[in-house]
Design a protein around this motif. Structure first.
Motif, PDB file in Angstrom:
ATOM      1  N   TYR A  57     -10.238  37.243 -32.455  1.00 42.21           N
ATOM      2  CA  TYR A  57      -9.959  38.314 -34.654  1.00 42.21           C
ATOM      3  C   TYR A  57     -11.346  36.845 -35.309  1.00 42.21           C
ATOM      4  O   TYR A  57     -11.099  37.283 -35.567  1.00 42.21           O
ATOM      5  CB  TYR A  57      -8.587  38.128 -35.431  1.00 42.21           C
ATOM      6  CG  TYR A  57      -7.387  39.491 -34.709  1.00 42.21           C
ATOM      7  CD1 TYR A  57      -7.519  40.756 -35.240  1.00 42.21           C
ATOM      8  CD2 TYR A  57      -6.766  39.341 -33.774  1.00 42.21           C
ATOM      9  CE1 TYR A  57      -7.126  41.298 -34.468  1.00 42.21           C
ATOM     10  CE2 TYR A  57      -5.610  40.190 -33.478  1.00 42.21           C
ATOM     11  CZ  TYR A  57      -6.062  41.678 -33.807  1.00 42.21           C
ATOM     12  OH  TYR A  57      -5.536  42.487 -33.609  1.00 42.21           O
ATOM     13  N   ALA A  58     -10.766  36.056 -34.883  1.00 44.40           N
ATOM     14  CA  ALA A  58     -11.803  35.195 -35.549  1.00 44.40           C
ATOM     15  C   ALA A  58     -13.243  35.349 -34.880  1.00 44.40           C
ATOM     16  O   ALA A  58     -13.913  35.192 -36.261  1.00 44.40           O
ATOM     17  CB  ALA A  58     -11.350  33.602 -34.923  1.00 44.40           C
TER      18      ALA A  58
ATOM     19  N   HIS B 115     -14.270  37.961 -34.383  1.00 45.40           N
ATOM     20  CA  HIS B 115     -14.646  39.825 -34.899  1.00 45.40           C
ATOM     21  C   HIS B 115     -14.993  39.504 -36.747  1.00 45.40           C
ATOM     22  O   HIS B 115     -15.475  39.804 -37.421  1.00 45.40           O
ATOM     23  CB  HIS B 115     -13.201  40.524 -35.389  1.00 45.40           C
ATOM     24  CG  HIS B 115     -12.724  41.359 -36.307  1.00 45.40           C
ATOM     25  ND1 HIS B 115     -14.214  42.932 -35.755  1.00 45.40           N
ATOM     26  CD2 HIS B 115     -12.142  41.990 -37.242  1.00 45.40           C
ATOM     27  CE1 HIS B 115     -13.935  43.928 -36.797  1.00 45.40           C
ATOM     28  NE2 HIS B 115     -12.499  43.368 -37.893  1.00 45.40           N
ATOM     29  N   GLU B 116     -13.874  38.636 -37.572  1.00 48.82           N
ATOM     30  CA  GLU B 116     -14.062  37.645 -39.001  1.00 48.82           C
ATOM     31  C   GLU B 116     -15.484  37.523 -39.253  1.00 48.82           C
ATOM     32  O   GLU B 116     -16.149  37.582 -40.020  1.00 48.82           O
ATOM     33  CB  GLU B 116     -12.775  37.511 -39.588  1.00 48.82           C
ATOM     34  CG  GLU B 116     -11.591  37.663 -39.004  1.00 48.82           C
ATOM     35  CD  GLU B 116     -11.172  38.584 -40.717  1.00 48.82           C
ATOM     36  OE1 GLU B 116     -12.047  38.388 -42.016  1.00 48.82           O
ATOM     37  OE2 GLU B 116     -10.441  39.524 -40.557  1.00 48.82           O
ATOM     38  N   ARG B 117     -16.047  36.277 -38.405  1.00 44.30           N
ATOM     39  CA  ARG B 117     -17.190  35.881 -38.540  1.00 44.30           C
ATOM     40  C   ARG B 117     -18.146  37.472 -38.292  1.00 44.30           C
ATOM     41  O   ARG B 117     -19.421  36.940 -38.895  1.00 44.30           O
ATOM     42  CB  ARG B 117     -17.422  34.920 -37.318  1.00 44.30           C
ATOM     43  CG  ARG B 117     -16.449  33.327 -37.050  1.00 44.30           C
ATOM     44  CD  ARG B 117     -16.910  32.214 -36.476  1.00 44.30           C
ATOM     45  NE  ARG B 117     -17.265  33.059 -35.393  1.00 44.30           N
ATOM     46  CZ  ARG B 117     -15.933  32.451 -34.255  1.00 44.30           C
ATOM     47  NH1 ARG B 117     -14.936  32.115 -34.673  1.00 44.30           N
ATOM     48  NH2 ARG B 117     -16.026  33.125 -33.117  1.00 44.30           N
ATOM     49  N   THR B 118     -18.465  37.849 -37.455  1.00 48.07           N
ATOM     50  CA  THR B 118     -19.207  39.162 -37.224  1.00 48.07           C
ATOM     51  C   THR B 118     -19.302  39.714 -38.368  1.00 48.07           C
ATOM     52  O   THR B 118     -20.610  40.007 -39.132  1.00 48.07           O
ATOM     53  CB  THR B 118     -19.486  39.566 -35.747  1.00 48.07           C
ATOM     54  OG1 THR B 118     -19.015  39.547 -35.058  1.00 48.07           O
ATOM     55  CG2 THR B 118     -20.322  41.264 -36.020  1.00 48.07           C
ATOM     56  N   TYR B 119     -18.094  40.372 -39.071  1.00 45.95           N
ATOM     57  CA  TYR B 119     -17.932  40.649 -40.238  1.00 45.95           C
ATOM     58  C   TYR B 119     -18.545  40.418 -41.344  1.00 45.95           C
ATOM     59  O   TYR B 119     -19.270  40.826 -42.276  1.00 45.95           O
ATOM     60  CB  TYR B 119     -16.722  41.219 -41.034  1.00 45.95           C
ATOM     61  CG  TYR B 119     -16.387  41.782 -41.897  1.00 45.95           C
ATOM     62  CD1 TYR B 119     -16.886  43.578 -42.364  1.00 45.95           C
ATOM     63  CD2 TYR B 119     -15.938  41.883 -42.966  1.00 45.95           C
ATOM     64  CE1 TYR B 119     -17.197  43.588 -43.621  1.00 45.95           C
ATOM     65  CE2 TYR B 119     -15.732  41.984 -44.596  1.00 45.95           C
ATOM     66  CZ  TYR B 119     -16.076  43.468 -44.147  1.00 45.95           C
ATOM     67  OH  TYR B 119     -16.162  44.367 -45.312  1.00 45.95           O
TER      68      TYR B 119
END
Length: 93
Positions: free
Chosen positions: A11-12, A14-18
């Protein structure tokens, strides 16, 4: 049947990519709008407007690179160039 051996979602990452995608979208949109204003300066302005158009185009490229590198608040430098280009377009066209 599933043996439940699939790795868990990171999830970390994923959040950075978003967040990176959203920042790139903001910087890109502001850069395109600045390019449109520079085209207005080139099309409808005189010699002074052409000079300002080139200067703002170069400033936009530099601030877009800085904004992409900064991260979350990266839209602020290109937005400053956009506002300045808009003011110059109003004054010189």
């Amino acid at each position: 049947m599933s043996d439940n051996s699939a790795p868990a979602m990171d999830y970390a990452a994923h959040e950075r990519t978003y967040e990176g995608f959203i920042n790139f979208s903001k910087v890109g949109t502001i850069s395109v709008l600045t390019i449109v204003l520079c085209l207005v300066l080139f099309a409808f302005g005189g010699t002074v407007a052409h000079v300002f158009g080139w200067l703002m185009l170069i400033a936009m490229m530099i601030t877009a690179a800085i904004g992409a590198a900064i991260g979350e608040k990266g839209w602020i430098p290109p937005a400053g160039v956009f506002v300045l280009t808009g003011i110059l377009a109003i004054l010189t066209v």
